[in-house]
Motif scaffolding. Structure first.
Motif, short mmCIF file in Angstrom:
data_model
loop_
_atom_site.label_atom_id
_atom_site.label_comp_id
_atom_site.label_asym_id
_atom_site.label_seq_id
_atom_site.Cartn_x
_atom_site.Cartn_y
_atom_site.Cartn_z
N ASP A 77 0.82 -1.22 0.00
CA ASP A 77 0.00 0.00 0.00
C ASP A 77 0.85 1.27 0.00
OD1 ASP A 77 -2.26 -1.56 -0.02
OD2 ASP A 77 -2.71 -1.30 2.12
N ALA A 78 2.10 1.15 0.45
CA ALA A 78 2.99 2.31 0.50
C ALA A 78 3.58 2.65 -0.87
CB ALA A 78 4.12 2.08 1.50
N ALA A 79 3.43 1.73 -1.83
CA ALA A 79 3.97 2.00 -3.18
C ALA A 79 3.39 3.29 -3.72
CB ALA A 79 3.64 0.83 -4.11
N GLY A 80 4.28 4.13 -4.25
CA GLY A 80 3.85 5.41 -4.81
C GLY A 80 3.84 6.54 -3.80
N THR A 81 4.12 6.23 -2.54
CA THR A 81 4.16 7.27 -1.50
C THR A 81 5.57 7.32 -0.90
OG1 THR A 81 3.58 5.80 0.33
CG2 THR A 81 1.76 6.76 -0.92
N GLY A 82 5.90 8.45 -0.29
CA GLY A 82 7.21 8.59 0.33
C GLY A 82 8.33 8.30 -0.65
N THR A 83 9.42 7.74 -0.16
CA THR A 83 10.51 7.32 -1.04
C THR A 83 10.66 5.82 -0.92
OG1 THR A 83 12.25 7.53 0.64
CG2 THR A 83 11.75 9.51 -0.67
N ILE A 84 11.18 5.21 -1.96
CA ILE A 84 11.38 3.77 -1.96
C ILE A 84 12.34 3.39 -0.84
CG2 ILE A 84 12.30 1.82 -3.27
CD1 ILE A 84 11.29 3.25 -5.81
N ALA A 85 13.46 4.12 -0.73
CA ALA A 85 14.45 3.81 0.30
C ALA A 85 13.84 3.98 1.70
CB ALA A 85 15.68 4.69 0.15
N GLY A 86 13.04 5.02 1.88
CA GLY A 86 12.41 5.24 3.18
C GLY A 86 11.41 4.15 3.53
N ASN A 87 10.60 3.74 2.55
CA ASN A 87 9.63 2.67 2.78
C ASN A 87 10.32 1.35 3.11
OD1 ASN A 87 7.50 4.44 2.26
ND2 ASN A 87 7.34 3.85 0.10
N LEU A 88 11.39 1.05 2.37
CA LEU A 88 12.12 -0.19 2.62
C LEU A 88 12.85 -0.16 3.96
CD1 LEU A 88 13.50 -0.93 -0.96
CD2 LEU A 88 11.79 -2.26 0.29
N THR A 89 13.38 1.00 4.31
CA THR A 89 14.06 1.13 5.60
C THR A 89 13.09 0.85 6.74
OG1 THR A 89 15.65 2.74 4.75
CG2 THR A 89 15.26 2.77 7.13
N GLU A 90 11.91 1.41 6.63
CA GLU A 90 10.89 1.19 7.66
C GLU A 90 10.47 -0.27 7.72
OE1 GLU A 90 6.36 2.68 8.48
OE2 GLU A 90 7.78 4.14 7.67
N ALA A 91 10.28 -0.88 6.55
CA ALA A 91 9.85 -2.29 6.50
C ALA A 91 10.93 -3.21 7.07
CB ALA A 91 9.52 -2.69 5.07
N LEU A 92 12.18 -2.99 6.70
CA LEU A 92 13.26 -3.85 7.19
C LEU A 92 13.49 -3.67 8.69
CD1 LEU A 92 15.77 -3.44 4.22
CD2 LEU A 92 14.52 -5.53 4.84
N THR A 93 13.38 -2.44 9.15
CA THR A 93 13.55 -2.17 10.58
C THR A 93 12.44 -2.85 11.38
OG1 THR A 93 14.67 -0.08 10.12
CG2 THR A 93 13.74 -0.36 12.33
N SER A 94 11.23 -2.79 10.87
CA SER A 94 10.10 -3.43 11.53
C SER A 94 10.27 -4.95 11.53
CB SER A 94 8.80 -3.04 10.84
OG SER A 94 7.72 -3.74 11.38
N LEU A 95 10.67 -5.49 10.39
CA LEU A 95 10.86 -6.93 10.26
C LEU A 95 11.93 -7.44 11.21
CD1 LEU A 95 10.44 -9.65 8.72
CD2 LEU A 95 12.29 -8.89 7.21
N PHE A 96 13.11 -6.85 11.14
CA PHE A 96 14.24 -7.37 11.92
C PHE A 96 14.24 -6.86 13.36
CE2 PHE A 96 16.03 -7.99 7.57
CZ PHE A 96 16.03 -9.37 7.63
N GLY A 97 13.41 -5.88 13.65
CA GLY A 97 13.26 -5.44 15.03
C GLY A 97 12.28 -6.32 15.79
N SER A 98 11.59 -7.21 15.06
CA SER A 98 10.64 -8.13 15.67
C SER A 98 11.36 -9.41 16.07
CB SER A 98 9.51 -8.43 14.68
OG SER A 98 10.00 -9.24 13.63
N VAL A 99 10.61 -10.46 16.22
CA VAL A 99 11.19 -11.75 16.63
C VAL A 99 11.88 -12.45 15.45
CG1 VAL A 99 9.15 -13.18 16.17
CG2 VAL A 99 10.65 -13.75 18.10
#
Length: 199
Positions: A77-99
């Motif tokens: 859903d984030a596609a087309g919003t913000g920046t690609i690098a910013g969206n991926l940074t948030e997604a990777l941080t959320s993923l690897f900050g979890s279990v």
């Protein structure tokens, strides 16, 4: 013997306890005794619902993988919003900050668990392969919107981002990387493929 909702509640109680142990103490500490102690239930409860401890761990891992569906939907859903690098940074941080990091270590650590997972997940490490699929789907969406170069190989970029991200977060007891370090890695991996406007 409990049935229906009661069984689901016991399973979730055990899954939540397993996640707490993994996040707090790491995969070596996740034993059946530690699990039932953390969950506040008798050891027999575990064996009433699961054939053995590796069967429990396999279902726990797959449950955590399926919980990534909402993350994948949010990233798409984030596609087309913000920046690609910013969206991926948030997604990777959320993923690897979890279990997720601890689950990968758990799978690596236990042969019986890997064997059990192979019955339903024939290739790769469940958390990482699902994450790569999530990232590839997002990158394909951005490519479709023209914000990623048409020649960008999303099937190669996605696992590269997951692997590099995992390395940044792999030290469970260390300080997590700063968002800037994650974004720098993402930008480096993407190279000149990202064509989205910078804020």
């Amino acid at each position: 013997m409990p049935t229906g909702v009661a069984i689901r509640d016991v399973r979730e109680q055990l899954f939540s306890a397993a996640e707490r142990i993994l996040l707090r103490d790491g995969p070596n500490a996740l034993t059946s005794r530690a699990l039932t102690t953390e969950a506040g239930c008798a050891k027999g409860v575990l064996h009433r619902h699961f054939a053995d401890f590796d069967a429990f761990l396999a279902e726990f891992v797959l449950d955590r993988v399926h919980r990534m569906d909402s993350q994948a939907a949010a990233l798409r859903d984030a596609a087309g919003t913000g920046t690609i690098a910013g969206n991926l940074t948030e997604a990777l941080t959320s993923l690897f900050g979890s279990v997720a990091v601890a689950v990968v270590a758990l799978i690596t650590f236990r042969d019986g668990l890997r064997d059990r997972l192979r019955q339903t997940w024939p290739a790769g490490v469940p958390v990482l392969t699902e994450a790569a699929t999530m990232i590839a789907g997002y990158l394909a969406a951005e490519r479709g919107l023209g914000r990623l170069a048409p020649e960008a190989d999303v099937e190669t970029l996605a696992p590269t981002l997951i692997g590099a991200g995992h390395l940044l977060f792999a030290d469970r007891k260390g300080t997590p990387p700063e968002p800037g370090a994650v974004e720098k890695m993402v930008t480096t991996v993407l190279g000149g493929a990202a064509r989205d406007a910078r804020p």
